[in-house]
Design a protein around this motif. Structure first.
Motif, PDB file in Angstrom:
ATOM      1  N   PRO A 228      38.928  25.420  36.464  1.00  0.00           N
ATOM      2  CA  PRO A 228      39.880  26.514  36.169  1.00  0.00           C
ATOM      3  C   PRO A 228      41.280  26.124  36.848  1.00  0.00           C
ATOM      4  O   PRO A 228      41.710  26.564  37.830  1.00  0.00           O
ATOM      5  N   CYS A 231      43.696  28.356  38.628  1.00  0.00           N
ATOM      6  CA  CYS A 231      43.297  29.004  39.956  1.00  0.00           C
ATOM      7  C   CYS A 231      43.805  27.993  41.231  1.00  0.00           C
ATOM      8  O   CYS A 231      43.524  28.524  42.371  1.00  0.00           O
ATOM      9  N   HIS A 250      41.743  37.821  38.960  1.00  0.00           N
ATOM     10  CA  HIS A 250      41.683  37.160  39.995  1.00  0.00           C
ATOM     11  C   HIS A 250      42.936  36.462  40.733  1.00  0.00           C
ATOM     12  O   HIS A 250      42.889  35.582  41.753  1.00  0.00           O
ATOM     13  N   CYS A 252      44.730  34.142  38.977  1.00  0.00           N
ATOM     14  CA  CYS A 252      44.894  32.830  38.415  1.00  0.00           C
ATOM     15  C   CYS A 252      45.706  32.897  37.415  1.00  0.00           C
ATOM     16  O   CYS A 252      45.996  33.964  36.810  1.00  0.00           O
ATOM     17  N   LYS A 254      46.672  32.854  33.885  1.00  0.00           N
ATOM     18  CA  LYS A 254      45.697  33.061  32.759  1.00  0.00           C
ATOM     19  C   LYS A 254      45.862  31.996  31.735  1.00  0.00           C
ATOM     20  O   LYS A 254      44.849  31.407  31.230  1.00  0.00           O
ATOM     21  N   ASN A 257      44.357  28.583  32.430  1.00  0.00           N
ATOM     22  CA  ASN A 257      42.781  28.707  32.312  1.00  0.00           C
ATOM     23  C   ASN A 257      42.112  28.795  30.867  1.00  0.00           C
ATOM     24  O   ASN A 257      41.027  28.209  30.848  1.00  0.00           O
ATOM     25  N   TYR A 293      34.958  28.691  38.920  1.00  0.00           N
ATOM     26  CA  TYR A 293      35.266  30.174  38.570  1.00  0.00           C
ATOM     27  C   TYR A 293      34.532  31.227  38.991  1.00  0.00           C
ATOM     28  O   TYR A 293      34.947  32.264  39.652  1.00  0.00           O
ATOM     29  N   ILE A 296      35.340  31.411  42.915  1.00  0.00           N
ATOM     30  CA  ILE A 296      36.656  31.937  43.110  1.00  0.00           C
ATOM     31  C   ILE A 296      36.607  33.304  42.962  1.00  0.00           C
ATOM     32  O   ILE A 296      37.220  34.485  43.677  1.00  0.00           O
ATOM     33  N   SER A 297      35.829  33.791  41.891  1.00  0.00           N
ATOM     34  CA  SER A 297      35.946  35.265  41.569  1.00  0.00           C
ATOM     35  C   SER A 297      34.856  36.066  42.592  1.00  0.00           C
ATOM     36  O   SER A 297      34.997  37.398  42.709  1.00  0.00           O
ATOM     37  N   LEU A 308      42.926  31.977  46.621  1.00  0.00           N
ATOM     38  CA  LEU A 308      44.218  31.254  46.528  1.00  0.00           C
ATOM     39  C   LEU A 308      45.114  30.992  47.811  1.00  0.00           C
ATOM     40  O   LEU A 308      46.119  30.762  47.580  1.00  0.00           O
TER      41      LEU A 308
END
Length: 384
Positions: A228, A231, A250, A252, A254, A257, A293, A296-297, A308
């Motif tokens: 991703p 991100c 999140h 990132c 968009k 991604n 992802y 990260i999420s 981030l």
């Protein structure tokens, strides 16, 4: 036979059947015996190539595991290192690293900044490597030819232990981890429509590399999709007050991604076609995007720092001193140092992942739960 004897005989038969059944369950398909790994990629899997070719990566890179710079854009190990560990092989030496190298168990042709499609710019402009995938394949061809020739000359000496055996090339695992930089160049030079139109050519060039290695005898391929890219904290360094919808839930980018997802879809479709075109190949598509992802999420639930936020470097407002560098902020010298605990960070330097993140992604992909076909890396020689 009396009733008692019959019962005993039946009981004995059941015991034997249970034993045989448990023996089958306890005896899974044996792992593939990969003698070597040959890797092609960018900084996500570079174990020293770009350092050997240009300016070496400096401290604090490598501090968490190697305790010194080790040619890797991380505080420690990369996903390719965890693949080597899983296969019980040594870490890969970079092909370009000529000093003290041992190539018996493979070589790494990846370099930081590499792309699938060759770019018309120098590394000094935007960090894009001159060793695109086509050049990495040329280097592999030269490596194979020269090592086979050298091995025949020194096979009765200790020097032979540092060289691959000719028969090992067909038994090796061939790994790929590229595409991220093709997207980043596209974001910089193209509209989204232009980048979308270029994607079939990009994935076809990767497919051509696989076909070439197949013609050279390669049979087992482990192909990562791209992560991703939206991100990566670097993509937010110069963004202030983003418009509604610019970022996802999140934080990132968009649209970036979404382009990565589209690229991955085309790559997966091409891998499916490759399986039909290369009937003896075992080709595994690895969904690194979902693993990264997912990490990260779920960072907060996993007790990790804001995904981030960057561990190494000074990044405050619009002042950026990159990891390991020195610079001035308000006439005061600032050093881009490492954070106290890199193990709770996902991003190491704003572009590359920390060792802890790499290990998490490796653990969630090498077991086969995010691969097509669903097969662990230890079974990647088996065609499904």
């Amino acid at each position: 036979m009396g009733f008692r004897s019959s019962v005993v005989a039946t009981w004995f038969l059941l015991v034997v059947l249970c034993f045989l059944s448990s023996a089958v369950v306890a005896d899974p398909v044996p792992p593939c015996e990969f003698p070597a790994i040959y890797n092609f990629g960018d900084s996500n899997s570079d174990t020293g190539g770009i350092s050997a070719a240009f300016v070496p990566i400096s401290a604090p890179y490598g501090e968490a595991f190697f305790h010194r710079p080790a040619g890797r854009d991380s505080d420690g190990r990369l996903i390719i290192d965890f693949i080597a560990e899983r296969l019980r092989l040594p870490y890969l030496s970079a092909y370009l690293n000529s000093i003290g190298t041992n190539y018996r168990h493979g070589a790494n042709f990846a370099t930081g900044g590499s792309t699938i499609r060759r770019q018309n710019e120098t590394i000094f402009e935007y960090g894009i490597s001159p060793f695109a995938l086509d050049m990495q394949i040329v280097q592999f061809d030269q490596f194979k030819a020269r090592t086979i020739d050298l091995y025949s000359q020194v096979k009765s000496t200790p020097d032979a232990e540092k060289l691959p055996r000719a028969e090992d090339f067909s038994k090796a695992l061939y790994t790929f981890d590229l595409g991220q930089n093709d997207l980043s160049v596209g974001f910089r030079k193209m509209s989204f429509d232009q980048l979308r139109a270029a994607m079939p050519d990009i994935v076809n060039q990767l497919a051509s590399a696989v076909q070439h290695l197949y013609e050279q005898g390669g049979r087992a391929f482990w192909i990562h999709n791209t992560g991703p890219i939206g991100c990566l904290p670097v993509n937010l360094f110069y963004v202030s007050n983003p418009a509604p919808g610019y970022l996802d839930e999140h934080g990132c980018v968009k649209a970036q991604n979404e382009m990565a997802i589209e690229f991955n879809s085309k790559l997966k479709d091409r891998v499916v076609k490759l399986r039909a075109e290369l009937p003896e190949a075992a080709i595994t598509y690895v969904d690194v995007y979902s693993a990264k992802y997912g990490l990260i999420s779920n960072a907060k639930n996993l007790g990790l720092a804001d995904p981030l936020k960057v561990c190494c470097g000074y990044h405050v407002n619009f002042d950026h001193i990159w990891c390991g560098n020195k610079g001035k902020v308000n006439n005061t010298e600032v050093y881009g140092a490492s954070c106290k605990d890199p193990s709770v960070f996902i991003s190491w330097d704003g572009v590359h992942y920390s060792q802890a993140a790499n290990q998490w992604v490796a653990d969630h992909t090498q077991n086969g739960s995010l691969t097509d076909p669903p097969i662990p890396v230890t079974q990647a020689c088996r065609r499904k």
